[in-house]
Design an enzyme around this catalytic site. Structure first.
Site, PDB file in Angstrom:
ATOM      1  N   ILE A   1       0.927  -1.190   0.032  1.00 45.08           N
ATOM      2  CA  ILE A   1       0.101  -0.047   0.002  1.00 45.08           C
ATOM      3  C   ILE A   1       0.859   1.190  -0.214  1.00 45.08           C
ATOM      4  O   ILE A   1       1.450   1.360   0.800  1.00 45.08           O
ATOM      5  CB  ILE A   1      -0.758   0.093   1.215  1.00 45.08           C
ATOM      6  CG1 ILE A   1      -1.644  -1.204   1.201  1.00 45.08           C
ATOM      7  CG2 ILE A   1      -1.904   1.218   1.247  1.00 45.08           C
ATOM      8  CD1 ILE A   1      -2.496  -1.456   2.629  1.00 45.08           C
TER       9      ILE A   1
ATOM     10  N   CYS B   1       5.006  -2.623   2.912  1.00 48.13           N
ATOM     11  CA  CYS B   1       5.068  -3.732   2.258  1.00 48.13           C
ATOM     12  C   CYS B   1       3.741  -4.699   2.319  1.00 48.13           C
ATOM     13  O   CYS B   1       3.389  -4.691   3.178  1.00 48.13           O
ATOM     14  CB  CYS B   1       6.359  -4.522   2.549  1.00 48.13           C
ATOM     15  SG  CYS B   1       7.814  -3.615   2.046  1.00 48.13           S
TER      16      CYS B   1
ATOM     17  N   GLU C   1       4.040  -7.782   3.184  1.00 49.91           N
ATOM     18  CA  GLU C   1       4.255  -8.778   4.098  1.00 49.91           C
ATOM     19  C   GLU C   1       4.066  -8.301   5.396  1.00 49.91           C
ATOM     20  O   GLU C   1       3.286  -8.768   6.373  1.00 49.91           O
ATOM     21  CB  GLU C   1       5.912  -9.060   4.302  1.00 49.91           C
ATOM     22  CG  GLU C   1       6.494  -9.704   3.019  1.00 49.91           C
ATOM     23  CD  GLU C   1       6.857  -8.960   1.828  1.00 49.91           C
ATOM     24  OE1 GLU C   1       6.437  -7.916   1.626  1.00 49.91           O
ATOM     25  OE2 GLU C   1       7.937  -9.230   1.277  1.00 49.91           O
TER      26      GLU C   1
ATOM     27  N   CYS D   1      10.956  -6.129   6.552  1.00 49.04           N
ATOM     28  CA  CYS D   1       9.670  -7.159   6.699  1.00 49.04           C
ATOM     29  C   CYS D   1      10.583  -8.392   7.391  1.00 49.04           C
ATOM     30  O   CYS D   1       9.961  -9.232   8.175  1.00 49.04           O
ATOM     31  CB  CYS D   1       9.152  -7.566   5.367  1.00 49.04           C
ATOM     32  SG  CYS D   1       8.060  -5.984   4.937  1.00 49.04           S
TER      33      CYS D   1
HETATM   34  N1  THU Z   1       7.544  -4.478  -1.609  1.00 47.38           N
HETATM   35  C1  THU Z   1       6.787  -5.226  -0.853  1.00 47.38           C
HETATM   36  O1  THU Z   1       5.653  -5.003  -0.880  1.00 47.38           O
HETATM   37  N2  THU Z   1       7.198  -6.417  -0.345  1.00 47.38           N
HETATM   38  C2  THU Z   1       8.711  -6.511  -0.539  1.00 47.38           C
HETATM   39  O2  THU Z   1       9.292  -7.639  -0.099  1.00 47.38           O
HETATM   40  C3  THU Z   1       9.604  -5.666  -1.438  1.00 47.38           C
HETATM   41  C4  THU Z   1       8.830  -4.335  -1.644  1.00 47.38           C
HETATM   42  C5  THU Z   1       6.828  -3.097  -2.086  1.00 47.38           C
HETATM   43  C6  THU Z   1       7.186  -1.751  -1.542  1.00 47.38           C
HETATM   44  C7  THU Z   1       6.879  -0.727  -2.516  1.00 47.38           C
HETATM   45  O3  THU Z   1       5.107  -0.426  -2.520  1.00 47.38           O
HETATM   46  C8  THU Z   1       7.121  -1.780  -3.900  1.00 47.38           C
HETATM   47  O4  THU Z   1       7.254  -2.938  -3.476  1.00 47.38           O
HETATM   48  C9  THU Z   1       8.227  -1.386  -4.595  1.00 47.38           C
HETATM   49  O5  THU Z   1       9.497  -1.247  -3.783  1.00 47.38           O
END
Ligand code: THU
Length: 140
Positions: free
Chosen positions: A48, A58, A60, A101
């Site tokens: 988000i 993230c 996770e 995370c």
């Molecule tokens: N992101 C995640 O949701 N999880 C991860 O393990 C790596 C990165 C998201 C954060 C951001 O919204 C986008 O991916 C680009 O970094």
């Protein structure tokens, strides 16, 4: 506790579905996560984002925080699927959890058994322990 292949695939499918709910207009990178509790419940999350980039959350941690807010504290595994917005299953690469995370998960997912399942498709998984991904967490 052993987590068999059928469970891993179900969790992978849940992460891929959760990815469809990503709100990521700034990066265009969609991530989904599915967190399995020791009792078999599954909590999902997506990334988000926010116009103030540092506020982005993230997938996770979305899954982890919604599970903890629902009263859960003990977990067996998390599946993570990430790729550019336009990508569909199979995704072009695995998306390992970021360091923040990993540390957030380590608060609740102690012990060698917790699995981190990286997902390109329901058929293409890579399984690690959290200990492999974060060998020296900050903790008590
Ligand atoms: N992101 C995640 O949701 N999880 C991860 O393990 C790596 C990165 C998201 C954060 C951001 O919204 C986008 O991916 C680009 O970094």
């Amino acid at each position: 506790m052993h987590l068999d292949r059928a469970w891993q695939k179900d969790l992978a499918a849940a992460a891929l579905r959760a990815r469809e709910r990503a709100y990521a207009p700034y990066s265009g990178f969609w991530v989904g996560a599915a967190l399995l509790t020791i009792n078999g419940a599954v909590y999902t999350g997506c990334n988000i984002e926010n116009a103030a980039y540092s506020v982005c959350n993230c997938a996770e941690r979305t899954a982890l925080f919604s599970a903890v807010a629902a009263g859960e504290r003990r977990f067996r595994a998390i599946a993570v699927a990430g790729g550019r917005q336009e990508e569909k299953e199979p995704l072009s690469a695995f998306c390992p959890p970021c360091g923040v995370c990993r540390q957030a998960l380590s608060e609740f997912c102690k012990g060698r058994a917790f699995q981190v399942i990286l997902v390109r498709s329901r058929e293409d998984l890579r399984v690690f322990t959290l200990e492999e991904l974060l060998p020296l967490p900050f903790g008590d």
